[in-house]
Design a protein around this motif. Structure first.
Motif, PDB file in Angstrom:
ATOM      1  N   GLY A  83      51.718 102.503  31.944  1.00 23.63           N
ATOM      2  CA  GLY A  83      52.576 101.694  31.092  1.00 23.63           C
ATOM      3  C   GLY A  83      51.878 100.451  30.575  1.00 23.63           C
ATOM      4  O   GLY A  83      50.836 100.026  31.071  1.00 23.63           O
ATOM      5  N   LEU A  84      52.493  99.831  29.543  1.00 24.47           N
ATOM      6  CA  LEU A  84      51.868  98.691  28.882  1.00 24.47           C
ATOM      7  C   LEU A  84      51.782  97.453  29.775  1.00 24.47           C
ATOM      8  O   LEU A  84      50.804  96.708  29.725  1.00 24.47           O
ATOM      9  CB  LEU A  84      52.628  98.354  27.595  1.00 24.47           C
ATOM     10  N   ALA A  85      52.814  97.223  30.582  1.00 28.23           N
ATOM     11  CA  ALA A  85      52.764  96.064  31.483  1.00 28.23           C
ATOM     12  C   ALA A  85      51.618  96.209  32.480  1.00 28.23           C
ATOM     13  O   ALA A  85      50.915  95.239  32.791  1.00 28.23           O
ATOM     14  CB  ALA A  85      54.097  95.891  32.211  1.00 28.23           C
ATOM     15  N   CYS A 182      54.790  90.556  34.388  1.00 34.02           N
ATOM     16  CA  CYS A 182      54.316  91.937  34.567  1.00 34.02           C
ATOM     17  C   CYS A 182      54.185  92.292  36.043  1.00 34.02           C
ATOM     18  O   CYS A 182      54.437  93.433  36.451  1.00 34.02           O
ATOM     19  CB  CYS A 182      52.992  92.141  33.846  1.00 34.02           C
ATOM     20  N   HIS A 183      53.793  91.321  36.856  1.00 34.35           N
ATOM     21  CA  HIS A 183      53.675  91.579  38.293  1.00 34.35           C
ATOM     22  C   HIS A 183      55.041  91.882  38.917  1.00 34.35           C
ATOM     23  O   HIS A 183      55.115  92.565  39.952  1.00 34.35           O
ATOM     24  CB  HIS A 183      53.054  90.370  38.996  1.00 34.35           C
ATOM     25  N   SER A 188      60.013 102.080  35.509  1.00 29.43           N
ATOM     26  CA  SER A 188      61.194 102.537  34.780  1.00 29.43           C
ATOM     27  C   SER A 188      61.526 103.970  35.156  1.00 29.43           C
ATOM     28  O   SER A 188      60.850 104.593  35.995  1.00 29.43           O
ATOM     29  CB  SER A 188      60.925 102.459  33.271  1.00 29.43           C
ATOM     30  N   ASP A 189      62.560 104.507  34.525  1.00 31.37           N
ATOM     31  CA  ASP A 189      62.913 105.906  34.762  1.00 31.37           C
ATOM     32  C   ASP A 189      61.786 106.843  34.361  1.00 31.37           C
ATOM     33  O   ASP A 189      61.705 107.972  34.850  1.00 31.37           O
ATOM     34  CB  ASP A 189      64.184 106.263  33.979  1.00 31.37           C
ATOM     35  N   ARG A 190      60.923 106.376  33.471  1.00 29.90           N
ATOM     36  CA  ARG A 190      59.778 107.184  33.050  1.00 29.90           C
ATOM     37  C   ARG A 190      58.616 107.064  34.032  1.00 29.90           C
ATOM     38  O   ARG A 190      57.573 107.708  33.852  1.00 29.90           O
ATOM     39  CB  ARG A 190      59.293 106.753  31.667  1.00 29.90           C
ATOM     40  N   GLY A 191      58.782 106.211  35.051  1.00 29.26           N
ATOM     41  CA  GLY A 191      57.717 106.012  36.026  1.00 29.26           C
ATOM     42  C   GLY A 191      56.633 105.072  35.546  1.00 29.26           C
ATOM     43  O   GLY A 191      55.539 105.039  36.124  1.00 29.26           O
ATOM     44  N   TYR A 193      55.449 101.002  34.036  1.00 25.69           N
ATOM     45  CA  TYR A 193      55.724  99.575  34.048  1.00 25.69           C
ATOM     46  C   TYR A 193      55.810  99.125  32.589  1.00 25.69           C
ATOM     47  O   TYR A 193      54.798  99.048  31.893  1.00 25.69           O
ATOM     48  CB  TYR A 193      54.629  98.830  34.809  1.00 25.69           C
ATOM     49  N   GLU A 194      57.035  98.876  32.136  1.00 24.46           N
ATOM     50  CA  GLU A 194      57.299  98.692  30.707  1.00 24.46           C
ATOM     51  C   GLU A 194      57.131  97.229  30.294  1.00 24.46           C
ATOM     52  O   GLU A 194      57.629  96.311  30.962  1.00 24.46           O
ATOM     53  CB  GLU A 194      58.723  99.147  30.370  1.00 24.46           C
ATOM     54  N   LEU A 195      56.469  97.000  29.171  1.00 24.96           N
ATOM     55  CA  LEU A 195      56.320  95.656  28.627  1.00 24.96           C
ATOM     56  C   LEU A 195      57.676  95.026  28.277  1.00 24.96           C
ATOM     57  O   LEU A 195      57.884  93.835  28.575  1.00 24.96           O
ATOM     58  CB  LEU A 195      55.401  95.680  27.410  1.00 24.96           C
ATOM     59  N   PRO A 196      58.622  95.744  27.653  1.00 23.83           N
ATOM     60  CA  PRO A 196      59.919  95.116  27.381  1.00 23.83           C
ATOM     61  C   PRO A 196      60.619  94.585  28.627  1.00 23.83           C
ATOM     62  O   PRO A 196      61.314  93.565  28.561  1.00 23.83           O
ATOM     63  CB  PRO A 196      60.724  96.246  26.729  1.00 23.83           C
ATOM     64  N   ASP A 197      60.438  95.242  29.766  1.00 28.07           N
ATOM     65  CA  ASP A 197      61.035  94.734  31.000  1.00 28.07           C
ATOM     66  C   ASP A 197      60.419  93.386  31.388  1.00 28.07           C
ATOM     67  O   ASP A 197      61.122  92.477  31.863  1.00 28.07           O
ATOM     68  CB  ASP A 197      60.835  95.742  32.139  1.00 28.07           C
TER      69      ASP A 197
END
Length: 252
Positions: A83-85, A182-183, A188-191, A193-197
């Motif tokens: 993921g992006l994060a 980010c830490h 997410s449900d996709r497994g 680490y999402e940047l929007p989160d």
């Protein structure tokens, strides 16, 4: 300002174009995607590229080495694409201050410098280039809600029912606070680490995040047909510039 470029993805949706090369080396109008990214960032005053690489990274490192047109390159390795994060965190050891972030698979023509100016002159905690897309396409992206001042109040990653048709484009500026967020992000449900989160965590902590609307165009090169569309737009833009140059008459 340093510029982080995310270039670790496999580009599975771009196959067969990515069967033998990383996504960012797919060419648009005779130029690898990443070189278009580099050129945009240089125009915005990039002092250093921090290139997050992964899939077939040796091809990128062998091709560009230690610099691009005099701008030094530092490589950060993302061993798993989570993921992006997660990708941004790979650059953390090399970032000194506020920085630009660009996804390596976007072709931009527009007002990217406005985002950098907002960050440097008005000291926003983050600023994003955003654009309106048809509602039926919004679920492909991180979707934004903003208040009357243009500040972002919510970011939702690829929602089934988008709250708006205003989406992130893939060009951002951040302070180092994004690394702390980010830490804290959970998968997410996709497994991933999402940047929007991570951005939502910044918002919840009271950080000021500004949205700058794209004045120009952008193509996210996710599928082969997107590459074809980008080639057409870039070619049209270059032809238009050539024609304008030919129309200039110099008088004695």
């Amino acid at each position: 300002m340093q510029a982080v470029v995310l270039a670790a993805g496999k580009g599975t949706r771009l196959r067969p174009l990515t069967d033998d090369k990383p996504k960012v080396l797919v060419e648009v109008n005779g130029k690898p995607l990443i070189e278009d990214v580099f050129e945009n960032l240089i125009a915005c005053g990039a002092s250093e590229f921090i290139l997050v690489v992964g899939y077939k990274k040796e091809q990128i490192i062998d091709r560009y080495g230690d610099d691009y047109k005099g701008v030094p390159i530092t490589y950060a390795h993302q061993r798993e694409q989570l993921g992006l994060a997660h990708a941004i965190l790979q650059a953390e050891p090399y970032v000194d201050d506020d920085f630009m972030l660009m996804l390596g698979d976007n072709v931009f023509r527009g007002n990217l410098a406005d985002v950098v100016n907002r960050q440097t002159e008005e000291r926003a905690d983050a600023a994003f280039l955003v654009e309106e897309v048809p509602y039926e396409e919004a679920s492909r992206y991180g979707v934004l809600d903003t208040n009357e001042y243009g500040e972002i109040t919510e970011v939702v990653e690829k929602p089934d029912d988008p709250p708006s048709n205003l989406v992130m484009t893939g060009f951002y500026t951040f302070t180092s606070e994004i690394f702390h967020a980010c830490h804290l992000v959970q998968p997410s449900d996709r497994g991933e680490y999402e940047l929007p989160d991570a951005i939502d965590l910044l918002i919840q902590s009271g950080r000021t995040i500004d949205a700058i609307r794209l004045d120009g165009w952008r193509i996210d090169v996710g599928f082969p047909e997107d590459r074809d569309r980008a080639e057409e737009r870039v070619s049209e833009a270059e032809n238009a510039m050539t024609e304008q140059g030919e129309e200039v008459v110099v008088e004695d």
